[in-house]
Scaffold this motif. Structure first.
Motif, PDB file in Angstrom:
ATOM      1  N   UNK A 133      28.787  36.393  65.970  1.00 42.56           N
ATOM      2  CA  UNK A 133      30.001  36.363  65.142  1.00 42.56           C
ATOM      3  C   UNK A 133      30.849  37.614  65.320  1.00 42.56           C
ATOM      4  N   UNK A 134      32.137  37.407  65.528  1.00 34.96           N
ATOM      5  CA  UNK A 134      33.058  38.541  65.648  1.00 34.96           C
ATOM      6  C   UNK A 134      34.355  38.212  64.929  1.00 34.96           C
ATOM      7  N   UNK A 135      34.970  39.188  64.341  1.00 36.74           N
ATOM      8  CA  UNK A 135      36.325  39.084  63.797  1.00 36.74           C
ATOM      9  C   UNK A 135      36.681  40.406  63.136  1.00 36.74           C
ATOM     10  N   UNK A 136      37.856  40.909  63.473  1.00 40.17           N
ATOM     11  CA  UNK A 136      38.247  42.163  62.820  1.00 40.17           C
ATOM     12  C   UNK A 136      38.524  41.934  61.338  1.00 40.17           C
ATOM     13  N   UNK A 137      38.813  40.669  60.957  1.00 45.36           N
ATOM     14  CA  UNK A 137      39.121  40.396  59.548  1.00 45.36           C
ATOM     15  C   UNK A 137      37.888  40.530  58.646  1.00 45.36           C
ATOM     16  N   UNK A 138      36.699  40.523  59.252  1.00 47.57           N
ATOM     17  CA  UNK A 138      35.445  40.593  58.494  1.00 47.57           C
ATOM     18  C   UNK A 138      35.327  39.414  57.512  1.00 47.57           C
ATOM     19  N   UNK A 139      35.864  38.258  57.922  1.00 42.00           N
ATOM     20  CA  UNK A 139      35.899  37.132  56.983  1.00 42.00           C
ATOM     21  C   UNK A 139      34.756  36.145  57.175  1.00 42.00           C
ATOM     22  N   UNK A 159      23.004  46.041  69.809  1.00 39.24           N
ATOM     23  CA  UNK A 159      21.833  45.515  69.091  1.00 39.24           C
ATOM     24  C   UNK A 159      22.000  44.033  68.763  1.00 39.24           C
ATOM     25  N   UNK A 160      23.232  43.630  68.471  1.00 37.40           N
ATOM     26  CA  UNK A 160      23.480  42.191  68.254  1.00 37.40           C
ATOM     27  C   UNK A 160      23.207  41.414  69.537  1.00 37.40           C
ATOM     28  N   UNK A 161      23.645  41.985  70.661  1.00 34.45           N
ATOM     29  CA  UNK A 161      23.439  41.312  71.950  1.00 34.45           C
ATOM     30  C   UNK A 161      21.945  41.177  72.238  1.00 34.45           C
ATOM     31  N   UNK A 162      21.192  42.244  71.989  1.00 35.92           N
ATOM     32  CA  UNK A 162      19.736  42.155  72.203  1.00 35.92           C
ATOM     33  C   UNK A 162      19.149  41.035  71.339  1.00 35.92           C
ATOM     34  N   UNK A 163      19.547  41.008  70.077  1.00 34.70           N
ATOM     35  CA  UNK A 163      19.013  39.986  69.151  1.00 34.70           C
ATOM     36  C   UNK A 163      19.385  38.583  69.636  1.00 34.70           C
ATOM     37  N   UNK A 219      21.633  26.530  67.714  1.00 38.78           N
ATOM     38  CA  UNK A 219      22.536  26.295  66.584  1.00 38.78           C
ATOM     39  C   UNK A 219      22.389  27.437  65.567  1.00 38.78           C
ATOM     40  N   UNK A 220      22.230  28.644  66.100  1.00 38.62           N
ATOM     41  CA  UNK A 220      22.013  29.813  65.240  1.00 38.62           C
ATOM     42  C   UNK A 220      22.946  30.941  65.651  1.00 38.62           C
ATOM     43  N   UNK A 221      23.306  31.753  64.673  1.00 36.75           N
ATOM     44  CA  UNK A 221      24.048  32.982  64.952  1.00 36.75           C
ATOM     45  C   UNK A 221      23.113  34.157  64.698  1.00 36.75           C
ATOM     46  N   UNK A 222      23.355  35.255  65.396  1.00 31.32           N
ATOM     47  CA  UNK A 222      22.645  36.484  65.053  1.00 31.32           C
ATOM     48  C   UNK A 222      23.583  37.320  64.186  1.00 31.32           C
ATOM     49  N   UNK A 223      23.027  37.924  63.180  1.00 34.13           N
ATOM     50  CA  UNK A 223      23.874  38.692  62.264  1.00 34.13           C
ATOM     51  C   UNK A 223      23.052  39.814  61.653  1.00 34.13           C
ATOM     52  N   UNK A 224      23.742  40.817  61.135  1.00 35.12           N
ATOM     53  CA  UNK A 224      23.019  41.840  60.372  1.00 35.12           C
ATOM     54  C   UNK A 224      23.259  41.566  58.907  1.00 35.12           C
ATOM     55  N   UNK A 225      22.174  41.389  58.203  1.00 38.47           N
ATOM     56  CA  UNK A 225      22.240  41.045  56.790  1.00 38.47           C
ATOM     57  C   UNK A 225      21.394  42.039  56.017  1.00 38.47           C
ATOM     58  N   UNK A 226      22.044  42.764  55.113  1.00 39.37           N
ATOM     59  CA  UNK A 226      21.359  43.812  54.350  1.00 39.37           C
ATOM     60  C   UNK A 226      20.642  44.774  55.297  1.00 39.37           C
ATOM     61  N   UNK A 227      21.327  45.089  56.382  1.00 36.63           N
ATOM     62  CA  UNK A 227      20.936  46.043  57.426  1.00 36.63           C
ATOM     63  C   UNK A 227      19.810  45.578  58.335  1.00 36.63           C
ATOM     64  N   UNK A 228      19.327  44.346  58.162  1.00 36.34           N
ATOM     65  CA  UNK A 228      18.317  43.801  59.076  1.00 36.34           C
ATOM     66  C   UNK A 228      19.001  42.782  59.992  1.00 36.34           C
ATOM     67  N   UNK A 229      18.520  42.643  61.198  1.00 34.62           N
ATOM     68  CA  UNK A 229      19.068  41.620  62.095  1.00 34.62           C
ATOM     69  C   UNK A 229      18.342  40.303  61.840  1.00 34.62           C
TER      70      UNK A 229
END
Ligand SMILES: Nc1ncnc2c1ncn2[C@@H]1O[C@H](COP(=O)(O)OP(=O)(O)OP(=O)(O)O)[C@@H](O)[C@H]1O
Ligand SMILES: O=P(O)(O)OC[C@H]1O[C@](O)(CO)[C@@H](O)[C@@H]1O
Ligand SMILES: [Mg+2]
Length: 460
Positions: free
Chosen positions: A207-213, A386-390, A401-411
């Motif tokens: 996931x990417x977006x400068x809007x952080x939406x 780190x997102x790319x590695x994940x 059908x999954x995205x990688x994301x950092x949630x509460x500082x965990x990937x």
């Protein structure tokens, strides 16, 4: 929408039978404050009251699968062809993610081949599917120093089945889609079409977006770099406004539906008197309206600085024929075209202050693409890598059908469909907006006389 544990589970293509080339590195690892072990999960919510509200045993509380390498993987790396595409608007860090994906796939997993599809999802159509870039570590070595994307990007819809045909024809086994809400939606449809045809292709979203939406990610990559750049423009406009009689500085920043860039940049610059974002409607006229507040700030301080998200106050441009309405409609991807609230505000503020005997010196800046076409800053560079590695670990382990994301500082792994199930917005009751109010001293709302009763006063 209440989420349950099963809503947060990501799909697996099948049993992991191959030893991971990273298995040895993982042999002694156990969950610690800095590592989520394979099989452990990351909580969706993190307050005592929210957890207590579930009245469930810990194993049933809503949680995400942790990202990271697995000891056993689904694909035989030597047989894997990977595909990469970047879609939607530019964002600092796109090249960093491409570079991270290629290096991890090539160096650690030693996959057979990596193909970059050009110009967004257009590159997956029948006309363009053979015009790919062969990506190698040597090819991507220095690309992180530049903004933009070496693959190109685009807006505009494509047929999911046609895109699947392209993956099949090009022999792609794992596909990485780097995109915003639109890109995540397209990736969802792509993985649905793959599933409907019973194919063994993993689709992983970054996931990417400068809007952080986008939801379910602490902050999207590139956002920090973008708001840092926006800060420079606020500082410039503040200097200009402060040095001019009745100075009015206005900076209009990107942010269609979410005011994160405006809020963070204003906090970082710490010179803004007023922040206007799409999440909080405002009235121009009336004793509690925006114009009266601006007049008051100019009288008290000599100048005023306003930071404005492009999606703020769109209702003020809604009347047919209103100035700066700009036609509306949607772009090729179906995103609403916005009216120019910055120009409207500039005109209305100038007219109001002139009528009040305070003829303004107007300093208006719309940095537009200048905040998103830059290279990633060091923080985003690390985050992108780190997102790319994940993402690579997820794909090689057969997650789809999954995205990688950092949630509460965990990937973590997030089902793609969840990434577009809601929009991340500044919460008017949240602590970010509270910090904006504390810093600017603006009232919580700019209301009209009619709703004065419910409008709290400013802090100072
Ligand atoms: N509902 C949808 N179905 C199929 N494809 C879609 C859908 N929405 C968007 N897409 C496709 O996804 C790609 C990216 O979408 P879009 O242009 O909205 O940018 P984005 O990924 O949201 O990025 P950003 O918001 O950062 O600009 C486009 O090619 C678009 O056609
Ligand atoms: O690239 P375009 O189509 O001009 O889009 C600009 C839009 O893209 C974004 O940068 C991301 O969606 C928005 O902030 C902005 O409104
Ligand atoms: Mg979008």
């Amino acid at each position: 929408m209440t989420l349950h544990l099963d809503d947060l589970r990501v799909r697996h293509l099948g049993e992991c039978r191959y030893d991971s080339p990273l298995a040895e590195m993982l042999s002694t690892k156990q969950t610690s404050p800095h590592y989520v072990a394979e099989g452990d999960r990351v909580l969706l919510e993190d307050t005592v009251s929210m957890l207590a509200g579930h009245r469930l045993p810990p194993a049933r509380v809503p949680s995400f699968e942790g990202a990271g390498p697995r000891r056993k993987i689904y694909f035989d790396p030597a047989q894997v062809t990977a595909g990469i595409v970047t879609c939607g608007g530019l964002c600092p860090g796109l090249n960093n993610v491409i570079r991270g994906l290629v290096q991890e796939l090539a160096v650690h997993y030693q996959v057979k081949r990596i193909l970059g599809f050009r110009n967004g999802l257009q590159g997956l159509t029948a006309d363009h599917r053979h015009d790919t870039v062969e990506l190698t570590p040597a090819h991507v070595r220095d690309i992180h120093k530049d903004g933009g994307t070496i693959l190109g990007s685009s807006r505009g819809g494509q047929d999911a089945d046609e895109m699947v045909d392209s993956l099949v024809l090009r022999g792609v086994d794992v596909m990485f889609v780097i995109g915003g809400d639109g890109g995540m939606r397209a990736a969802t449809y792509l993985s649905d079409a793959i599933r409907a045809r019973g194919l063994d292709i993993a689709v992983i979203g970054v996931p990417k977006t400068i809007d952080n939406d986008l939801p379910f990610t602490d902050q999207s990559f590139g956002f920090q770099s973008a708001f840092a750049r926006a800060t420079d423009f606020i500082s410039s406009v503040s200097v200009e406004a402060a040095s001019s009689p009745n100075g009015v500085g206005i900076v209009k920043l990107m942010g269609r539906h979410s005011g994160f860039i405006a809020s963070y940049a204003a906090l970082a610059a710490n010179g803004a008197d007023i922040v206007l974002i799409p999440e909080i409607p405002f009235a121009l006229e009336g004793p509690d309206g925006l114009l009266a507040h601006i007049e008051q700030r100019v009288r008290a301080k000599g100048y005023v600085v306003i930071v404005l998200a492009e999606g703020a106050g769109q209702d003020l441009l809604d009347q047919p024929g209103a100035a700066h309405r700009n036609g509306r409609g949607t772009d090729a991807s179906g995103n609403l075209k916005l009216g120019n609230i910055g120009e409207l505000l500039k005109d209305r503020v100038a007219a109001h202050l002139t009528a009040a005997g305070l003829p303004p010196t107007m300093r208006y800046i719309d940095p537009s693409y200048a905040i998103r076409s830059i290279a990633a800053n060091p923080y985003d560079s690390v985050y992108c890598l780190r997102l790319a590695h994940a993402a690579v670990h997820a794909a090689m382990a057969g997650r789809t059908a999954a995205a990688v994301a950092r949630w509460r500082r965990r990937f973590v792994h997030v089902p793609l469909s969840l990434m577009t199930s809601r929009r991340n917005q500044v919460d008017p009751d949240g602590d970010l907006w509270m910090s904006v109010l504390e810093t600017t001293c603006q009232p919580a709302e700019f209301g009209t006389a009619a709703d004065r009763e419910k409008v709290p006063m400013g802090f100072c």
